[in-house]
Design a protein around this motif. Sequence first.
Motif, PDB file in Angstrom:
ATOM      1  N   THR A 154     -21.276  34.710 -26.813  1.00  0.00           N
ATOM      2  CA  THR A 154     -20.368  34.730 -27.955  1.00  0.00           C
ATOM      3  C   THR A 154     -21.109  34.298 -29.211  1.00  0.00           C
ATOM      4  O   THR A 154     -22.328  34.136 -29.213  1.00  0.00           O
ATOM      5  CB  THR A 154     -19.136  33.828 -27.675  1.00  0.00           C
ATOM      6  OG1 THR A 154     -18.135  34.059 -28.654  1.00  0.00           O
ATOM      7  CG2 THR A 154     -19.517  32.368 -27.631  1.00  0.00           C
TER       8      THR A 154
ATOM      9  N   HIS B 203     -16.558  34.480 -32.854  1.00  0.00           N
ATOM     10  CA  HIS B 203     -15.726  34.851 -31.705  1.00  0.00           C
ATOM     11  C   HIS B 203     -15.453  33.686 -30.760  1.00  0.00           C
ATOM     12  O   HIS B 203     -15.000  33.894 -29.633  1.00  0.00           O
ATOM     13  CB  HIS B 203     -16.393  35.987 -30.932  1.00  0.00           C
ATOM     14  CG  HIS B 203     -16.561  37.245 -31.728  1.00  0.00           C
ATOM     15  ND1 HIS B 203     -15.516  38.073 -32.042  1.00  0.00           N
ATOM     16  CD2 HIS B 203     -17.673  37.791 -32.295  1.00  0.00           C
ATOM     17  CE1 HIS B 203     -15.963  39.092 -32.758  1.00  0.00           C
ATOM     18  NE2 HIS B 203     -17.266  38.948 -32.931  1.00  0.00           N
TER      19      HIS B 203
ATOM     20  N   THR C 232     -14.230  34.155 -26.892  1.00  0.00           N
ATOM     21  CA  THR C 232     -14.394  33.094 -25.890  1.00  0.00           C
ATOM     22  C   THR C 232     -13.551  31.880 -26.258  1.00  0.00           C
ATOM     23  O   THR C 232     -13.550  31.435 -27.407  1.00  0.00           O
ATOM     24  CB  THR C 232     -15.880  32.684 -25.783  1.00  0.00           C
ATOM     25  OG1 THR C 232     -16.657  33.837 -25.430  1.00  0.00           O
ATOM     26  CG2 THR C 232     -16.086  31.604 -24.743  1.00  0.00           C
TER      27      THR C 232
ATOM     28  N   THR D  63     -18.273  38.530 -27.455  1.00  0.00           N
ATOM     29  CA  THR D  63     -17.183  38.277 -26.513  1.00  0.00           C
ATOM     30  C   THR D  63     -16.242  37.193 -27.038  1.00  0.00           C
ATOM     31  O   THR D  63     -16.679  36.056 -27.278  1.00  0.00           O
ATOM     32  CB  THR D  63     -17.732  37.835 -25.143  1.00  0.00           C
ATOM     33  OG1 THR D  63     -18.636  38.824 -24.659  1.00  0.00           O
ATOM     34  CG2 THR D  63     -16.597  37.641 -24.143  1.00  0.00           C
TER      35      THR D  63
END
Length: 699
Positions: free
Chosen positions: A547, A551, A472, A470
Amino acid sequence: MKKIKTLIGTAMLAASLTACDNKPKETNMEDPYLWLEEVEGKESLAWVEDRNTETYARLKEDSRFNGFMERSLEVYNAKDKIAYGSIRGDKVYNVWRDSKNTRGLWRMIDLEEYNAGKDTWETILDFDKLAADEKENWVYKGRDCYSETGRCLIRLSRGGTDAIVVREFDMKTKSFVEGGFSSPESKQYLAWYDQDTLMIATDFGPETMNDSGYPRQVRLWKRGTELSTAEMIFEAPKTDTFSFPTASRRHDGTYVGVLHGPSFFTREFNVMVEGKLTKLAISEHAELTGYMGDTMILSMRKDWIVGSKTAKAGTLVSVKVSDAAADTVENSLATVYAPAEGASIDGTSIGKDRILVNVLDNVKGKIIALHMKEAEWISSDINLPANGTVSILSNDDSTDEGFLGYDSFLQPDTVYHINAAGETKAIKSLPARFDARDLVTEQKFTTSKDGTKVPYFVVRHKDTKMDGKTPTLQYGYGGFEISIKPGYLGGLNMQWIENGGAYVVANIRGGGEYGPSWHQSVLKENRQGAFDDFIAVSEALINSGLTSPKHLAVRGGSNGGLLMGAMITQRPDLYNGVICAVPLLDMLRYHKLLAGASWMGEYGNPDIPEERAYIEKYSPYQNLDSAKDYPEVFFYTSTKDDRVHPGHARKMAAKMFGMDKPVLYYENTEGGHAAASNLKQRAFSDALQLVYLMQKLQD
């Protein structure tokens, strides 16, 4: 704006000037990039222009840039924004900005019509028209009005700097007063002594400004006389932090005086008593909230022991002005409000017969009302939604009418009218700016290196897979007892969530989320604790599976820019992107640049060997290592920032360029410490940062 004096001699400056290519050349000087501290020097600005050109080519030319900028402008210029207002008697005042009025309209409306949602605003002053008529880049910085006469002191800045000019304005005629008070440009403070006399702290000439670039003298300036002839009533040592005039003019009493700060976090209170400025016997660790009748209301930063009485740190207390003047404080010192464990006072506003207190309980807000009953302060809760951020928007000291606000990361702002009886009614709500149905907010806690429990908020899609992928963005500040609270997402953060990212706010030490002790625990030699807290949150995000370093990006500005500098140099392995805004980075010279000397209470004094020893351990500029790999850093600042010197960001970027490290740099030529002087510039900055984040974490 006056150019700052060059900080190095002409010969040294000439020797240090380098070609403005992508990698400034090294010299034998201790700091080969010192020349970049000359804010408006020809070579410095050429270097800035080259860096901006490179950044534009990379970010502005991205196909997503225009869409991001237009989306931000759509929100910033929306016609259905809430017109937040301040109550004065039966009128509500507001400064309104939109696509047509970028500098703003100062306007007013009847309270009854405001509450009814009517749009019958009456313009008092059009700042766009003023700027055009006078051919000046005016940015409105506030006002101080003498209600009995309708005269106001209007503060105007060129391009958003902290330096201002102040001019007297007549609300009745809606015009500046011909021959009225008008002070030249300076970092300055003014207050009404009476309708024909001002108290003014400004640049009166040589040796009248302190080491931080702020006024050290307060004078009485009578109408119709030259400023240079004003009578001096107070003068502070050159090494002290600030001195400015104060005035409280209420139905139950008037007090004027001088608030003096020997350091950033200490205070001396001086009040005019029978025409003489008198120093009050008040703890230097108290903050003046205001006056109610013959009583001062104070917020305590540290314990204050007076005889048999103790005013505890983090509490609200009261004392009679007469006792403070006569050094008989014990006679009337009393606790007004003491928050429970895990809670703190985040703001206080004094009305006619009521005090409103904004309380944070584990970073979630509520508002209580305090009334005096039979010589005791009685508290009652104000009816507002829970689990969000509340705010005291306005509180009229003549009527006890007021406005309160509520919002959260996912719930738009709502304005409540509170009447004298403490009853609340929602009168205005912001329409949703994004679809929050599939989003969730979580408050979590992690453990820092020294065992401290640190809270943080995560905003994400409810179906987020914990697979470490994800994108972030983690935000933090951690300084000056400033609390970072949940607020409705807008601009950059809103679009980041809309494009599939997660957003995290780390409530690290240095802020005020748990009161003064939360801040004081990481002052000076303990600063590393704030950095460790932020690192702990990053590691928790990674360990949770939300995460991964590939990322994860971080963002912070000003003191938060120092935080970003520490993350770059201490844990570059944790991040794939860093946005470092209007930052402090050269901590061995920060106290010599602009307002830096005023912050030595927070960071320490690099000229004292034992304090320099702990500062140089973390100072980002000095701790860059050519042998280390760093994530690409996006620095941005403003040429017109006269609070945090743009040289910090310039020099750090130049040094990293010189080490062949990946860097992007953007400097707005106006905007002051906010790095944006209007909504269009703010949207432009949003778009640059969003493109950078998308390129680093999602592409």
